[in-house]
Scaffold this motif. Structure first.
Motif, PDB file in Angstrom:
ATOM      1  N   LEU A  27       0.829  -1.211   0.000  1.00 56.17           N
ATOM      2  CA  LEU A  27       0.000   0.000   0.000  1.00 56.17           C
ATOM      3  C   LEU A  27       0.859   1.255   0.000  1.00 56.17           C
ATOM      4  O   LEU A  27       0.573   2.213  -0.736  1.00 56.17           O
ATOM      5  N   LEU A  28       1.898   1.263   0.805  1.00 51.70           N
ATOM      6  CA  LEU A  28       2.782   2.421   0.880  1.00 51.70           C
ATOM      7  C   LEU A  28       3.465   2.674  -0.468  1.00 51.70           C
ATOM      8  O   LEU A  28       3.484   3.799  -0.968  1.00 51.70           O
ATOM      9  N   LEU A  29       3.999   1.633  -1.066  1.00 55.25           N
ATOM     10  CA  LEU A  29       4.666   1.779  -2.364  1.00 55.25           C
ATOM     11  C   LEU A  29       3.674   2.167  -3.463  1.00 55.25           C
ATOM     12  O   LEU A  29       4.004   2.973  -4.341  1.00 55.25           O
ATOM     13  N   THR A  30       2.459   1.642  -3.391  1.00 51.86           N
ATOM     14  CA  THR A  30       1.422   2.001  -4.365  1.00 51.86           C
ATOM     15  C   THR A  30       1.074   3.480  -4.239  1.00 51.86           C
ATOM     16  O   THR A  30       0.917   4.176  -5.249  1.00 51.86           O
ATOM     17  N   GLY A  31       0.951   3.961  -3.006  1.00 43.30           N
ATOM     18  CA  GLY A  31       0.650   5.378  -2.789  1.00 43.30           C
ATOM     19  C   GLY A  31       1.723   6.290  -3.352  1.00 43.30           C
ATOM     20  O   GLY A  31       1.430   7.279  -4.029  1.00 43.30           O
ATOM     21  N   TRP A  32       2.985   5.949  -3.074  1.00 44.52           N
ATOM     22  CA  TRP A  32       4.095   6.763  -3.604  1.00 44.52           C
ATOM     23  C   TRP A  32       4.141   6.703  -5.123  1.00 44.52           C
ATOM     24  O   TRP A  32       4.348   7.730  -5.787  1.00 44.52           O
ATOM     25  N   THR A  33       3.961   5.512  -5.680  1.00 46.54           N
ATOM     26  CA  THR A  33       3.992   5.375  -7.145  1.00 46.54           C
ATOM     27  C   THR A  33       2.882   6.185  -7.794  1.00 46.54           C
ATOM     28  O   THR A  33       3.107   6.899  -8.774  1.00 46.54           O
ATOM     29  N   TYR A  34       1.667   6.069  -7.252  1.00 43.35           N
ATOM     30  CA  TYR A  34       0.540   6.833  -7.793  1.00 43.35           C
ATOM     31  C   TYR A  34       0.828   8.326  -7.728  1.00 43.35           C
ATOM     32  O   TYR A  34       0.595   9.046  -8.701  1.00 43.35           O
ATOM     33  N   LEU A  35       1.334   8.796  -6.596  1.00 41.78           N
ATOM     34  CA  LEU A  35       1.606  10.227  -6.437  1.00 41.78           C
ATOM     35  C   LEU A  35       2.653  10.704  -7.427  1.00 41.78           C
ATOM     36  O   LEU A  35       2.479  11.742  -8.069  1.00 41.78           O
ATOM     37  N   VAL A  36       3.726   9.964  -7.571  1.00 40.38           N
ATOM     38  CA  VAL A  36       4.792  10.376  -8.499  1.00 40.38           C
ATOM     39  C   VAL A  36       4.277  10.397  -9.935  1.00 40.38           C
ATOM     40  O   VAL A  36       4.551  11.334 -10.695  1.00 40.38           O
ATOM     41  N   LEU A  37       3.484   9.401 -10.307  1.00 39.49           N
ATOM     42  CA  LEU A  37       2.980   9.335 -11.684  1.00 39.49           C
ATOM     43  C   LEU A  37       1.896  10.379 -11.961  1.00 39.49           C
ATOM     44  O   LEU A  37       1.813  10.912 -13.062  1.00 39.49           O
ATOM     45  N   ALA A  38       1.065  10.679 -10.980  1.00 37.76           N
ATOM     46  CA  ALA A  38      -0.050  11.606 -11.181  1.00 37.76           C
ATOM     47  C   ALA A  38       0.333  13.058 -10.943  1.00 37.76           C
ATOM     48  O   ALA A  38      -0.404  13.966 -11.355  1.00 37.76           O
ATOM     49  N   TYR A  39       1.452  13.305 -10.307  1.00 39.79           N
ATOM     50  CA  TYR A  39       1.812  14.652  -9.864  1.00 39.79           C
ATOM     51  C   TYR A  39       1.837  15.660 -11.013  1.00 39.79           C
ATOM     52  O   TYR A  39       1.311  16.763 -10.891  1.00 39.79           O
ATOM     53  N   SER A  40       2.422  15.324 -12.118  1.00 32.62           N
ATOM     54  CA  SER A  40       2.542  16.284 -13.226  1.00 32.62           C
ATOM     55  C   SER A  40       1.187  16.616 -13.850  1.00 32.62           C
ATOM     56  O   SER A  40       1.025  17.669 -14.460  1.00 32.62           O
ATOM     57  N   LYS A  41       0.207  15.769 -13.687  1.00 28.24           N
ATOM     58  CA  LYS A  41      -1.117  15.991 -14.266  1.00 28.24           C
ATOM     59  C   LYS A  41      -2.046  16.763 -13.323  1.00 28.24           C
ATOM     60  O   LYS A  41      -3.134  17.161 -13.719  1.00 28.24           O
ATOM     61  N   LEU A  42      -1.630  16.956 -12.074  1.00 22.38           N
ATOM     62  CA  LEU A  42      -2.476  17.637 -11.096  1.00 22.38           C
ATOM     63  C   LEU A  42      -2.444  19.147 -11.308  1.00 22.38           C
ATOM     64  O   LEU A  42      -1.429  19.715 -11.711  1.00 22.38           O
ATOM     65  N   PRO A  43      -3.567  19.816 -11.002  1.00 28.17           N
ATOM     66  CA  PRO A  43      -3.540  21.287 -11.040  1.00 28.17           C
ATOM     67  C   PRO A  43      -2.677  21.813  -9.901  1.00 28.17           C
ATOM     68  O   PRO A  43      -2.424  21.101  -8.915  1.00 28.17           O
ATOM     69  N   GLU A  44      -2.230  23.055 -10.026  1.00 29.37           N
ATOM     70  CA  GLU A  44      -1.372  23.638  -8.991  1.00 29.37           C
ATOM     71  C   GLU A  44      -2.089  23.739  -7.651  1.00 29.37           C
ATOM     72  O   GLU A  44      -1.475  23.611  -6.607  1.00 29.37           O
ATOM     73  N   SER A  45      -3.395  23.975  -7.669  1.00 27.77           N
ATOM     74  CA  SER A  45      -4.173  24.112  -6.442  1.00 27.77           C
ATOM     75  C   SER A  45      -5.088  22.891  -6.292  1.00 27.77           C
ATOM     76  O   SER A  45      -5.853  22.567  -7.213  1.00 27.77           O
ATOM     77  N   ILE A  46      -5.002  22.250  -5.136  1.00 27.29           N
ATOM     78  CA  ILE A  46      -5.828  21.070  -4.874  1.00 27.29           C
ATOM     79  C   ILE A  46      -6.595  21.273  -3.571  1.00 27.29           C
ATOM     80  O   ILE A  46      -6.188  22.060  -2.723  1.00 27.29           O
ATOM     81  N   PRO A  47      -7.721  20.573  -3.395  1.00 24.78           N
ATOM     82  CA  PRO A  47      -8.441  20.703  -2.123  1.00 24.78           C
ATOM     83  C   PRO A  47      -7.634  20.088  -0.976  1.00 24.78           C
ATOM     84  O   PRO A  47      -7.046  19.026  -1.130  1.00 24.78           O
ATOM     85  N   THR A  48      -7.618  20.789   0.143  1.00 22.45           N
ATOM     86  CA  THR A  48      -6.926  20.264   1.331  1.00 22.45           C
ATOM     87  C   THR A  48      -7.891  20.006   2.474  1.00 22.45           C
ATOM     88  O   THR A  48      -7.499  19.426   3.486  1.00 22.45           O
ATOM     89  N   HIS A  49      -9.111  20.443   2.336  1.00 19.49           N
ATOM     90  CA  HIS A  49     -10.122  20.206   3.375  1.00 19.49           C
ATOM     91  C   HIS A  49     -11.488  20.144   2.710  1.00 19.49           C
ATOM     92  O   HIS A  49     -11.758  20.869   1.765  1.00 19.49           O
TER      93      HIS A  49
END
Length: 132
Positions: A27-49
């Motif tokens: 799960l930990l490795l999947t989370g990091w992999t997903y984040l690294v792969l999806a990061y460039s496609k994310l908008p600069e501003s994301i919901p935090t709450h």
């Protein structure tokens, strides 16, 4: 901690324990992999709450997702290290040479379940936030 001297044992991991360790790490490795792969496609501003109705009501930089995964990793490592020293845990019963193995096994397995749940929650938060 009480003044009693508790036995120090080297516990053998059962199939369930090994499975929980593998699941937590996966799960930990999947989370990091997903984040690294999806990061460039994310908008600069994301919901935090999110409000109770599920609508975002606070926003932050997308790098905040790295903070979530860093906290998940730190908790994973701390719980892994804590699991190496079950003789220092608090127990409802007095620990004796006769019941130490069983009590330590139960306590360390509970921490393994907790570790998996914590990592799952943090990875789910990253995934939900990134997908919003």
């Amino acid at each position: 901690m009480s003044a009693e001297k508790r036995p120090v044992l080297k516990l053998q991991l059962s199939f369930v324990d090994k499975g929980l360790e593998a699941l937590g790490l996966l799960l930990l490795l999947t989370g990091w992999t997903y984040l690294v792969l999806a990061y460039s496609k994310l908008p600069e501003s994301i919901p935090t709450h999110f409000s109770i109705s599920g609508k975002p009501n606070a926003f932050g930089h997308k790098s905040d997702l790295y903070n979530l995964m860093t906290v998940a990793t730190a908790l994973y490592l701390l719980l892994t290290i804590a699991n190496l020293f079950p003789q220092y845990f608090n127990y409802l019963r007095s620990i004796t040479a006769e019941n130490a193995r069983r009590q330590y096994t139960i306590a360390t397995r509970i921490l393994r379940y907790l570790k998996v749940m914590i990592v799952f929650i943090f990875v789910a938060l990253v995934w939900i936030t990134a997908r919003y």
